[in-house]
Design an enzyme around this catalytic site. Structure first.
Site, PDB file in Angstrom:
ATOM      1  N   HIS A  64       0.848  -1.193   0.000  1.00  0.00           N
ATOM      2  CA  HIS A  64       0.000   0.000   0.000  1.00  0.00           C
ATOM      3  C   HIS A  64       0.885   1.246   0.000  1.00  0.00           C
ATOM      4  O   HIS A  64       1.959   1.273   0.613  1.00  0.00           O
ATOM      5  CB  HIS A  64      -0.935  -0.009   1.204  1.00  0.00           C
ATOM      6  CG  HIS A  64      -2.116  -0.909   1.016  1.00  0.00           C
ATOM      7  ND1 HIS A  64      -2.934  -1.331   2.035  1.00  0.00           N
ATOM      8  CD2 HIS A  64      -2.630  -1.477  -0.116  1.00  0.00           C
ATOM      9  CE1 HIS A  64      -3.897  -2.107   1.562  1.00  0.00           C
ATOM     10  NE2 HIS A  64      -3.732  -2.211   0.257  1.00  0.00           N
ATOM     11  N   ASP A  66       1.080   4.198   1.340  1.00  0.00           N
ATOM     12  CA  ASP A  66       1.598   4.909   2.506  1.00  0.00           C
ATOM     13  C   ASP A  66       2.738   4.156   3.189  1.00  0.00           C
ATOM     14  O   ASP A  66       3.325   4.665   4.147  1.00  0.00           O
ATOM     15  CB  ASP A  66       0.472   5.202   3.508  1.00  0.00           C
ATOM     16  CG  ASP A  66      -0.323   3.962   3.913  1.00  0.00           C
ATOM     17  OD1 ASP A  66      -0.593   3.130   3.036  1.00  0.00           O
ATOM     18  OD2 ASP A  66      -0.693   3.845   5.088  1.00  0.00           O
TER      19      ASP A  66
END
Length: 315
Positions: A64, A66
């Site tokens: 992901h 982030d």
């Protein structure tokens, strides 16, 4: 001898003016291990005086954004270094294509070899070790393939009690064998055993090896407390506060209470939480929730440092 967690970022998917996305650096005796690499990780390393020259390896929990959008900038900076020529990156198989793109777009790929080691396991499995530390990976429960990591300091050689050296007139060779864990065994001129003393009666560990567990994005699951049992420092995401269990479950995240329960069940020394939802501008209420279950809890801010001191034993 450092065993120190440096928190680079504490936000979840949406960063804020005061919070960067997930990234941490564990300092083990001066060698650095980067765990996740959210956007801005290398700038945070600069602010905290953590040199990329000392990075031993990078461990990515999942792909992901982030947790990985800082990788290209960091790897590009490492490639500019005159001292570095290679870096190992550990993570789920999906990370391979991300690193392939970096290799294809890096302006001078000959300056840096990025060695990718895919992680695949269904229970804690050792994936890295050197003279100072070993690293185990273990699966987490998230929307995509995700892994946590446990860092354990290498077991030190045993020390010999000074009074035992005098008591038994121990020689250099005997002392060396005792430090390696052997028993004291002596024989007479005919080869018959005349003395046998177990190692633990003559030696002691100079300090207890330290440990740190990293649990990024995950919903609770029964095996997790057992897998991180007894670590000195547990980092566990706490994206949501108490009362938002349904939202956490839907997005495969944890609440403060769930993170604290994991720490309590695992019998860890200290709990540090972060990866906060952008709805939280202050963490004091989250800290109160954590400490209502596990008193030795802390809510991290960007730039925080958590030191695990040596617990030394006397001779």
């Amino acid at each position: 001898m450092n065993f120190q967690l440096n928190v680079l970022g504490t936000a979840s998917a949406k960063p804020s003016a005061g919070r960067n996305p997930s990234a941490q650096v564990l300092d083990v005796r001066g060698r650095l291990f980067l765990i996740d690499c959210g956007e801005g990780a290398q700038r945070q390393m600069c602010r905290m005086h953590l040199s990329v020259e000392r990075l031993d390896a990078i461990f990515i929990s999942h792909v992901h954004g982030d947790h990985i959008y800082g990788l290209f900038g960091l790897l590009s900076t490492i490639a500019l270094s005159t001292a570095r020529r290679n870096i190992r990156v550990y993570g789920p198989a999906a990370l391979a294509s991300v690193l392939d793109f970096f290799r294809q777009t890096n302006t001078d790929p000959t300056r840096l070899e990025v060695e990718f080691i895919p992680v695949k396991c269904s229970a804690p499995t050792e994936i890295f070790s050197n003279k100072s530390v070993s690293v185990q990976a273990f699966p987490l429960k998230h929307r995509v393939e995700t892994y946590g990591y446990i860092f354990r300091e290498a077991m030190p050689k045993r020390n010999v009690h000074k009074f035992r050296i005098e008591q038994y007139g121990l020689g250099v060779e005997e002392i060396c064998r005792l430090k390696e864990g052997a028993d004291l065994v002596r024989y007479d001129s005919r080869g018959n055993e005349v003395l046998h003393i177990p190692n633990e009666e003559l030696t002691y560990l100079p300090y207890n090896p330290r440990s740190f567990a990293y649990c990024s994005d995950t919903a609770p699951f029964p095996q997790l407390p057992e897998w991180v049992r007894g670590v000195d420092l547990l980092y566990h995401e706490a994206t949501y506060g108490a009362g938002l269990e349904d939202e956490a479950l839907e997005r495969f995240h944890s609440t403060t209470i769930q993170a604290a329960n994991c720490a309590l069940q695992a019998g860890v020394g200290k709990l540090v939480c972060a990866h906060y939802s952008s709805r939280y501008t202050k963490t004091e209420p989250l800290l109160e929730e954590l400490r209502s279950v596990f008193p030795n809890s802390f809510t991290a801010d960007d730039g925080d440092v958590y030191d695990i001191p040596l617990q030394s034993h006397k001779a």
